[in-house]
Structure formats: structure tokens, C-alpha cells
Design a protein around this motif. Sequence first.
Motif, mmCIF file in Angstrom:
data_model
loop_
_atom_site.group_PDB
_atom_site.id
_atom_site.type_symbol
_atom_site.label_atom_id
_atom_site.label_comp_id
_atom_site.label_asym_id
_atom_site.label_seq_id
_atom_site.Cartn_x
_atom_site.Cartn_y
_atom_site.Cartn_z
ATOM 1 N N ALA A 238 0.830 -1.209 0.000
ATOM 2 C CA ALA A 238 0.000 0.000 0.000
ATOM 3 C C ALA A 238 0.864 1.258 0.000
ATOM 4 N N GLY A 241 1.947 2.054 -3.643
ATOM 5 C CA GLY A 241 0.871 2.578 -4.473
ATOM 6 C C GLY A 241 0.940 2.069 -5.907
ATOM 7 N N GLU A 242 -0.202 2.145 -6.596
ATOM 8 C CA GLU A 242 -0.312 1.740 -7.997
ATOM 9 C C GLU A 242 0.150 0.297 -8.216
#
Length: 307
Positions: A238, A241-242
Motif C-alpha cells: 500500500a 501505491g499503484e
Amino acid sequence: MTIEGASPLGETIREFARHLGAERALSGHTLRAYLGDLRDLDAYADRIGLEGPAELDVTVLRAWLSRQHALGLSRATLARRTAAVRAFTSHLHRRGLLSSDPGALLGTPRRARDLPVVITQDQAGRLLDTVDATGPEGLRDLAVLEVLYGTGIRVSELCGLDVDDLDGARRTVRVLGKGGKERTVPIGEPAVRAVQDWLRAGRPAFATEKSGPAVFLGVRGGRLHPTTARRIVHERIAEVGEMPDMAPHGLRHSAATHLLEGGADLRSVQEILGHASLQTTQLYTQVSAERLKRVHRQAHPRGSAAE
């Protein structure tokens, strides 16, 4: 008639549970699932008026499984329930409580296998290169991620590692897998370095008298629990990200896929992962093929149908 308050199969199920615990190397999760399945069969046998295990036949078993299907149970659950009842009736037959084994006549529902979600090699590199490895927790978390992805071992196997299981010079790690089977898995230099950094500069901060030889520790000094390892993976992904969220098993899937994409043969990947069946490992060839088709559709001028 059965004794009031007793169930038709209750005593034999309890005896079977003792047998499984003593003689078959089943995980605690599988054992609990099997017993839950058999308790459901016991309740069904009671409803239809069976008086004991001798009255179990293939018609009863098929009717019970058909009812499970009608209730909407998945094919995976139906396959497990079939396996549970087969093991149970085989045991009853060996004990002389059934004149024949009705479970052997059951077909096995084919499981629909969804392709696992995996990260790309670039995403794996980004995950491992951006972990904040400052402080004991950072050093531990990086080592956890490096070992999970770098070796493809299961989270339970990671948490079970002892210090002397790692051979940094030979770049191998000794793993105790399913069914108590031991195997030796190669481990890359980045993972070895991350574990050594953790052992030198991180582990002493968590270690207590109860730590024993465990490689990975929780903040209170006990052996790292799989639940904590799963949280580490979710949280660290997390932070990047992405990237698709995944559990430790997702890193195992990714490692296997990337090995095959890099040219590893199927048998070698099977041995690394500790799969009992080559068929299980073959799933990852489908993942690689699907990824190649996606790339082709996106990149080739004639990769997709004209709009």
C-alpha cells in the motif's frame, strides 16, 4: 435406533479425528475443515434417519453432496468435502465398519482455477527498492519481503525459519514444508543481505528469552506470526501505491511466474515451490501466457481488433 442425544456418525468421526491427528500429516486448517465437513454429513445422516455408519452408501453420499451443490457451495468446497468423505469411508472400511468403501465411487468435482494475480518484475523491484529499512521493523519488513519474493516460500514456511536454516555462503535456505517435508531452496544475494542486516542490526532489539532460534520476530520477541507477516505485505504494498494489493501468497505466485518468464524449467520451479504435483505448477505457465497476450494486444499494431 441410535441412543437418544447421540448422532449416527459422531463417535466414528471422533475416532477418525484422533486417527488423522496421530497418523496423517494434515495441517491444522485442513483437519478442521475435514471435521467440519463430516459433522455436516453427520447432521444430514441424522435428518434422514440413518442409525449408524454401516448404513452409509454411495446413494446417501451423493444425495448429501447434491444438497451441498444446491445450497450454492463452490466447486472448491465440494471437492474438499468429497476428499473428506472419501478419507472417512476408506478409514471405516479398513476398520471393518463398512463392508465396502462407497467413497471410492464418488467422482471429484473439477475445481475452477482462477489465474492468480501477480505483480510485474518492475513492480517487484519498486516494492523492494522503496521499503524504508530504517530501524528494527524496517529491517525486518524488508527481509520478510525479500525472502518471500526471492524464494517463493509460503508464509508459514517463512515464519518457521530458524537461524541455522539460512546458509549465506551457499545461498540456500532449508524449509520445512507441507506434510513435514524438508527441501532446500535457493535464495538470491539481495535476500541474503537483507536477512543478515536484520539479524545483525534489527533482531537484537526484539529478541527476548522466548525468541529461541527463530529468524523473524514480532515486536514482543516471539516468533513472527503469519498474520503479522500478511499485514507487513499488505501495508508495504500500500505504501508503494499503484500496485495490486496481495497477501504473501501473491508474492509466491509472482516469484513462480517470474522464474518461468526468465527461462526456468517447470520441474525446477516445482521443486523450489515444494509442489507435490506438477499440475499445480503448470498454472503459472498460463499466467505467463496471459501476460504475453496482454502485452501483444497493447503493443502490437495488429494485436487487437480494429475499432
